[in-house]
Design a protein around this motif. Structure first.
Motif, PDB file in Angstrom:
ATOM      1  N   ILE A 110      13.592 -10.697 -41.875  1.00 15.87           N
ATOM      2  CA  ILE A 110      12.938 -10.999 -40.594  1.00 15.87           C
ATOM      3  C   ILE A 110      11.689 -11.851 -40.848  1.00 15.87           C
ATOM      4  O   ILE A 110      10.941 -11.589 -41.789  1.00 15.87           O
ATOM      5  N   ILE A 111      11.491 -12.863 -40.002  1.00 16.58           N
ATOM      6  CA  ILE A 111      10.262 -13.674 -40.072  1.00 16.58           C
ATOM      7  C   ILE A 111       9.694 -13.825 -38.656  1.00 16.58           C
ATOM      8  O   ILE A 111      10.414 -13.602 -37.678  1.00 16.58           O
ATOM      9  N   GLU A 158      18.568  -6.550 -38.287  1.00 19.19           N
ATOM     10  CA  GLU A 158      18.006  -6.377 -39.625  1.00 19.19           C
ATOM     11  C   GLU A 158      18.573  -5.127 -40.288  1.00 19.19           C
ATOM     12  O   GLU A 158      18.997  -5.147 -41.453  1.00 19.19           O
ATOM     13  N   LEU A 173      10.529 -12.549 -33.080  1.00 16.23           N
ATOM     14  CA  LEU A 173      11.041 -12.408 -34.435  1.00 16.23           C
ATOM     15  C   LEU A 173      12.327 -13.206 -34.597  1.00 16.23           C
ATOM     16  O   LEU A 173      13.066 -13.417 -33.633  1.00 16.23           O
TER      17      LEU A 173
END
Lengths: 390, 78
Positions: B34-35, B22, B47
């Protein structure tokens, strides 16, 4: 509510126990993390990600301090004691022979004594009356079964340094593990795991690194894999019966102390901005100022080797035959000067210095002290040493 | 709820690797974010890194050009 008002007038000279009067950025970072950070590695919402990013930045910052090329090999723990327990209990076996020194803290000695009870063979190198060890004796102690040398970087009693580059060379030449206790030096004195051939550096966050208590860690060179002694929540692979094997998760079961680590990160960044060499120089100026004044007093005995320029900023003394605790109590109650008395959890050092009964009064300095504080400490020692008993 | 769409996502061996990626992609002004890891992907850490499918090519180029490491990649409707 515990009253904490004593700190305003106090002259704090016990930084070898824990650093106080830390830079403001450390306090603010802890508060900000408590307000904003969720649980690191547990979830993808903004608060959890904020915590995960703090953890990442702190890992990277700490890895750089020890010249550890892969930050994932930097593991956070609660303190140096936990780090040393992970390294010592996770890397040795009952059949091993291990070399350590009389300078060590109980956080090295006691895990080794536990191993000794299970069969491990232990050589403890003695220190001379000045508190130094012999590197020739260290080499001579190596046997075919020797697995590791474990030592401190600096005595927490005398401030004497161990030449870790030399120990690293000895370990490299004999293919031994080198586990270093950097509790008194991390961040302020150079520690280069690559150049000095150090396999594991164990450190605490709340002393030289200026972080909060409850933070620490270990830097582990690639190829070294301590057996974890805990398993549990990792935030990943939840359906796997086993705790993840990859670093750093393998050694970090459970919720990390993100509030503390945020403060530690701020402390490490402060040191980087100020420059470790500049901070170290200031500490050594204070230490020398104090030493030069008190060692001339006939009634004062100073312990340790002050012929060397590079040493941890610690001066241990005794006044006449007074119990160290009595002197520390006088300093606290009459002069508001905070120092540590006693054995300092380093029992073997006191055998070498012949201070087992009396203990020592330890003054430990920080770059956060002031010249006026050192002058006040000198005057207090002069007064206690020369006045008639009252 | 929003309409389901096709996404391109990356998984990682550890959350540390996810945050490292990230940070790197942010420095490179790359697309995506990011999710939380979608439940149907069993592997990886908790993640994932996600872009809309139209950005797949851009992201892949950035990953390749900058030797950014990840565990696996997927196209998935979320």
């Amino acid at each position: 509510m515990i009253c904490l008002d004593h700190t305003s007038a106090m002259i704090y000279l016990d930084h070898a126990a824990t650093s106080m009067n830390k830079p403001d950025c450390v306090y603010y970072a802890v508060l900000a993390a408590m307000k904003n950070a969720g649980n690191a590695s547990r979830g993808g919402h903004d608060a959890a990600l904020a915590a995960t990013r703090i953890l990442y930045e702190a890992r990277t910052e700490a890895a750089a301090i020890f010249h550890l090329s892969k930050p994932e090999r930097l593991v956070f723990t609660a303190n140096a004691t936990e780090s040393l327990n992970i390294a010592i209990k996770g890397l040795l076996s009952p059949t091993a022979h291990v070399i350590t020194t009389s300078l060590e803290h109980n956080s090295v000695l006691r895990p080794l004594y536990e191993w000794q009870e299970k069969g491990l063979s232990l050589t403890i190198l003695p220190a001379d009356p000045q508190g130094n060890i012999s590197y020739a004796a260290m080499t001579a102690a190596i046997k075919p079964s020797t697995r590791a040398i474990i030592c401190t970087h600096a005595s927490n009693v005398t401030g004497n340094l161990i030449d870790i580059a030399q120990v690293g060379s000895i370990c490299k030449a004999h293919d031994l593990l080198f586990i270093l206790d950097a509790s008194q030096t991390a961040g302020i004195f150079p520690i280069d795991m690559e150049k000095m051939n150090i396999d594991v550096v164990c450190f605490t966050g709340h002393k030289t690194l200026l972080g909060p208590q409850g933070t620490g860690g270990l830097a582990i060179r690639e190829g070294i894999a301590p057996s974890p002694f805990k398993s549990g929540g990792s935030g990943i692979h939840s359906y796997d019966k086993h705790h993840p094997h990859h670093m750093p998760d393998a050694l970090e079961a459970g919720t990390p102390n993100i509030h503390g680590i945020a403060g530690l990160l701020a402390g490490m960044q402060y040191i980087r901005r100020q420059g470790a060499a500049a901070l170290r120089q200031r500490e050594l100026i204070y230490m020398n100022m104090f030493y030069e004044a008190v060692h001339k007093l006939q009634e004062v005995k100073v312990y340790g080797d002050f012929n060397v320029k590079q040493r941890a900023p610690i001066v241990s003394i005794n006044i006449k035959d007074y119990d160290a605790a009595t002197v520390a109590d006088e300093l606290n109650s009459r002069f508001q000067i905070a120092v540590r008395a006693g054995a300092h959890c380093a029992p073997l050092m006191h055998e070498s210095l012949q201070t087992r009964r009396q203990g020592t009064v330890r003054f430990s300095f920080s770059h956060t002290n002031t010249e006026n504080e050192i002058k006040a400490a000198i005057e207090a020692v002069q007064a206690l040493a020369t006045e008639e008993p009252q | 709820m929003r309409k389901k769409e096709n996404y391109y996502i990356l998984t990682f061996r550890s959350t540390m690797q996810a945050i490292q990626t990230e940070k790197r992609l942010k420095e490179l002004q790359g697309p995506g974010r990011i999710i939380p890891l979608p439940g149907e992907i069993a592997a990886g850490c908790g993640l994932a890194y996600c872009v809309v499918i139209t950005e797949k090519g851009n992201l892949q180029k950035l990953l390749k050009d900058n030797q950014i490491d990840f565990q696996n990649d997927y196209e998935i409707i979320l």
